[in-house]
Design a protein around this motif. Structure first.
Motif, PDB file in Angstrom:
ATOM      1  N   ASN A   1       1.239  14.785  -6.854  1.00  0.00           N
ATOM      2  CA  ASN A   1       1.867  13.593  -7.498  1.00  0.00           C
ATOM      3  C   ASN A   1       2.819  12.859  -6.234  1.00  0.00           C
ATOM      4  OD1 ASN A   1       3.725  15.628  -7.463  1.00  0.00           O
ATOM      5  ND2 ASN A   1       4.883  14.622  -9.077  1.00  0.00           N
ATOM      6  N   VAL A   2       2.257  13.207  -4.957  1.00  0.00           N
ATOM      7  CA  VAL A   2       3.191  12.810  -3.731  1.00  0.00           C
ATOM      8  C   VAL A   2       2.459  11.640  -3.005  1.00  0.00           C
ATOM      9  CG1 VAL A   2       4.192  13.536  -1.504  1.00  0.00           C
ATOM     10  CG2 VAL A   2       3.948  14.977  -3.583  1.00  0.00           C
ATOM     11  N   VAL A   3       3.161  10.548  -2.765  1.00  0.00           N
ATOM     12  CA  VAL A   3       2.564   9.397  -2.082  1.00  0.00           C
ATOM     13  C   VAL A   3       3.402   8.979  -0.871  1.00  0.00           C
ATOM     14  CG1 VAL A   3       1.406   8.340  -4.037  1.00  0.00           C
ATOM     15  CG2 VAL A   3       3.487   7.544  -3.417  1.00  0.00           C
ATOM     16  N   ALA A   4       2.998   8.239   0.051  1.00  0.00           N
ATOM     17  CA  ALA A   4       3.879   7.779   1.284  1.00  0.00           C
ATOM     18  C   ALA A   4       3.996   6.436   1.436  1.00  0.00           C
ATOM     19  CB  ALA A   4       3.273   8.486   2.561  1.00  0.00           C
ATOM     20  N   SER A   5       5.297   6.141   1.829  1.00  0.00           N
ATOM     21  CA  SER A   5       5.447   4.599   1.894  1.00  0.00           C
ATOM     22  C   SER A   5       5.216   4.403   3.474  1.00  0.00           C
ATOM     23  CB  SER A   5       6.960   4.051   1.864  1.00  0.00           C
ATOM     24  OG  SER A   5       7.864   4.984   2.660  1.00  0.00           O
TER      25      SER A   5
ATOM     26  N   SER B   1       0.768  -1.319   0.082  1.00  0.00           N
ATOM     27  CA  SER B   1      -0.103   0.062   0.144  1.00  0.00           C
ATOM     28  C   SER B   1       0.978   1.340  -0.165  1.00  0.00           C
ATOM     29  CB  SER B   1      -0.873  -0.216   1.373  1.00  0.00           C
ATOM     30  OG  SER B   1      -1.644  -1.202   1.300  1.00  0.00           O
ATOM     31  N   LEU B   2       0.364   2.215  -0.497  1.00  0.00           N
ATOM     32  CA  LEU B   2       0.929   3.562  -0.667  1.00  0.00           C
ATOM     33  C   LEU B   2      -0.132   4.568  -0.262  1.00  0.00           C
ATOM     34  CD1 LEU B   2       3.233   3.362  -3.792  1.00  0.00           C
ATOM     35  CD2 LEU B   2       4.110   3.567  -1.552  1.00  0.00           C
ATOM     36  N   PHE B   3       0.356   5.330   0.748  1.00  0.00           N
ATOM     37  CA  PHE B   3      -0.762   6.295   1.447  1.00  0.00           C
ATOM     38  C   PHE B   3      -0.864   7.547   0.150  1.00  0.00           C
ATOM     39  CE2 PHE B   3      -1.707  10.302   3.705  1.00  0.00           C
ATOM     40  CZ  PHE B   3      -3.114  10.023   4.101  1.00  0.00           C
ATOM     41  N   GLY B   4      -2.307   7.807   0.034  1.00  0.00           N
ATOM     42  CA  GLY B   4      -2.235   8.890  -0.749  1.00  0.00           C
ATOM     43  C   GLY B   4      -2.248   8.593  -2.435  1.00  0.00           C
ATOM     44  N   LEU B   5      -2.232   7.325  -2.834  1.00  0.00           N
ATOM     45  CA  LEU B   5      -1.992   6.951  -4.206  1.00  0.00           C
ATOM     46  C   LEU B   5      -3.288   6.912  -5.129  1.00  0.00           C
ATOM     47  CD1 LEU B   5      -0.184   5.893  -6.452  1.00  0.00           C
ATOM     48  CD2 LEU B   5      -0.705   3.592  -5.769  1.00  0.00           C
ATOM     49  N   ASN B   6      -4.546   6.547  -4.013  1.00  0.00           N
ATOM     50  CA  ASN B   6      -5.846   6.932  -4.616  1.00  0.00           C
ATOM     51  C   ASN B   6      -6.135   8.333  -5.181  1.00  0.00           C
ATOM     52  OD1 ASN B   6      -5.825   7.424  -1.774  1.00  0.00           O
ATOM     53  ND2 ASN B   6      -7.946   8.108  -2.093  1.00  0.00           N
ATOM     54  N   LEU B   7      -5.588   9.274  -4.502  1.00  0.00           N
ATOM     55  CA  LEU B   7      -5.710  10.778  -4.876  1.00  0.00           C
ATOM     56  C   LEU B   7      -4.592  11.074  -5.896  1.00  0.00           C
ATOM     57  CD1 LEU B   7      -6.576  12.071  -1.334  1.00  0.00           C
ATOM     58  CD2 LEU B   7      -8.260  11.634  -3.340  1.00  0.00           C
TER      59      LEU B   7
END
Length: 529
Positions: free
Chosen positions: A319-323, A283-289
């Motif tokens: 265009n930013v996501v969190a691991s 999972s990557l937080f924020g990837l849905n957005l």
């Protein structure tokens, strides 16, 4: 004519069966049983169900959610979402329920569009379209039980999200959490966008609400929302007195939660446990957005935490996501590669962040991604940097991000104190070894010159060392016994902090795995700690 069906759709059942068998041989992904398609262990539905889903799906309505369309005679026209263009060449036919781009050549039906735009498998796209069209999905006997459980768990997560979110915006219950988020600079719009919430301090507030709604408490336990009481019957809430960050997948389903403590509760950050619907490593937080902007820009920026992503979004960097920590995984790399082939790592500039950036460089490169590292000012994480220094500095740091080789060289030089000639020789050897993977002779020549300049030695000495170590394309590296390397020094410093400082140990447990240590001895020590 371009309105012909996709070759895969046109094939007869027997020909499609042959195609699936070829895919299994070529990619190891498919198996087949004539008349019943399978993907891995999951059985795909028969043709009549697929046909019904296709007939009841509105292609124009679906595509309009991704592309602004304008009427053009019998058809609709818009800018292609799969390549950059100024003049619309993307055509949708509502009559034929087909789409085609005259610019890049992509085209197909409702299934192929959703598969391409969301990077889904055929099975995933078919299920999503069935749900959208109100068609009952026909599970096989083997998967029916698991499918029913998965759907129950998603409903529980939806309930929990609504409950936490309502708590946050309740004037009485959410006052403390709302004040905290506002102090961190968040406005209501971005809180709503990320569906932020608040878990009350009580030990049973979520539990009681779940009972009222008739949910199985055992399902909440499976998701890590509740835990069983030790030595007695009953459950208690896992998330208490915490700001809640919902984690959604690319299909906008709530798969888990992250919680940030507002008091003395440990750990500071708590995540949902692994479940049938949540796997943190995938999972990557924020990837849905962020997925559409990542595809549009051809670039993803990876940060560590929830607040880093949210701050970036609030300032228009979407265009930013969190691991969700610093342990980037191969699964996360593969997930990201669906949307782009270029990534910038922007982890915190502390020791753990630098170690993670180095690991991430190698991991993302092995997933065939072009990767760079944005070097942030000391003591500033992305959240603080954007808020205090402005988005312009953030843009400059991303633009000036260092390549894999440059970052590794900088890391070696920053962690290896050069006191004498022997130290310089050791550093030179480490740098030359970093250059081993460079296949382009022009690029290699440039880095050899750079290494000589950085070490203030004659260029011929670096080239001689390179020849001595036999580091060139197609040749094997000869290993030399050497003093402790720069990487080992980093690991040794991290272990020292973990042993001497309890807070550092707890932080490390959240973000670093024992397997992250490259030295076997250090790895064993980390496992004991």
């Amino acid at each position: 004519m371009f309105w012909m069906l996709d070759p895969w759709v046109q094939k007869s059942p027997r020909r499609r069966s042959d195609e699936v068998q070829r895919r299994q041989e070529n990619r190891g992904l498919w198996t087949v049983d004539y008349g019943l398609f399978k993907e891995g262990v999951k059985v795909l539905p028969r043709d009549n169900l697929i046909e019904e889903i296709g007939q009841r799906s509105d292609l124009v309505s679906l595509i309009s959610e991704y592309v602004p369309l304008k009427k053009a005679g019998k058809n609709y026209k818009g800018l292609c979402p799969f390549h950059s263009e100024r003049t619309p060449s993307f055509i949708v036919s509502p009559e034929k329920q087909l789409w085609h781009c005259f610019g890049c050549g992509a085209g197909g039906n409702v299934f192929s569009f959703l598969m391409k735009i969301e990077n889904l498998s055929f099975l995933e796209a078919a299920k999503a379209l069935a749900q959208r069209a109100g068609v009952k999905w026909q599970s096989t006997p083997q998967s029916k039980g698991q499918d029913e459980l998965r759907e129950r768990l998603f409903k529980v997560n939806d309930f929990a999200l609504s409950y936490f979110h309502d708590n946050l915006f309740n004037l009485k219950r959410g006052k403390l959490a709302l004040s905290y988020l506002k102090e961190r600079g968040l406005d209501k719009k971005v809180m709503e966008e990320f569906k932020l919430g608040f878990a009350l301090p009580e030990w049973d507030s979520l539990l009681k609400e779940a009972q009222k709604k008739g949910f199985l408490l055992s399902d909440l336990e499976k998701l890590g929302l509740l835990s069983a009481r030790s030595g007695q019957e009953g459950y208690y809430d896992n998330f208490r007195h915490r700001v809640i960050f919902p984690i959604l997948d690319t299909q906008e389903r709530v798969v888990g939660f992250g919680g940030r403590s507002l008091g003395q509760e440990e750990p500071k950050y708590l995540n949902s446990r692994e479940s049938l619907v949540f796997n943190k490593s995938r999972s990557l937080f924020g990837l849905n957005l962020a997925k559409q902007e990542i595809s549009k820009q051809g670039l993803a920026i990876i940060v560590e935490g929830y607040m880093d992503v949210i701050a970036a979004f609030q300032f228009g960097k979407t265009n930013v996501v969190a691991s969700m920590g610093t342990s980037l995984t191969p699964e996360q790399a593969r997930l990201l590669s669906r949307y782009t082939n270029s990534v910038v790592i922007a982890y915190d500039p502390d020791l753990a962040g630098r170690m993670a950036s180095k690991r991430g460089l190698d991991l993302l490169s092995s997933a065939n991604l072009k990767v760079k590292v944005a070097v942030l000012p000391e003591g500033k994480d992305p959240d603080e940097l954007i808020r205090e220094s402005g988005v312009k500095l953030w843009e400059e740091l991303v633009k000036d991000a260092k390549s894999l080789i440059d970052y590794k060289i900088d890391l070696i030089l920053s962690h290896q104190e050069i006191k004498d000639v022997e130290d310089k020789a050791q550093v030179a050897e480490e740098i030359v070894r970093v250059l081993e993977g460079i296949k382009n002779p022009v690029v290699l020549d440039g880095y050899l010159k750079l290494a000589a300049q950085r070490l203030q030695v004659d260029e011929s000495a670096i080239r001689s060392l390179k020849a001595q170590l036999k580091i060139s394309y197609g040749k094997k590296v000869r290993k030399f016994a050497s003093p402790i390397s720069g990487q080992k020094k980093i690991e040794r410093e991290m272990l020292h902090l973990m042993v001497e400082n309890k807070a550092a140990l707890e932080a490390a447990k959240m973000e670093i795995l024992p397997s992250d240590f490259t030295d076997p001895t250090f790895r064993e020590i980390a496992e004991v700690l």
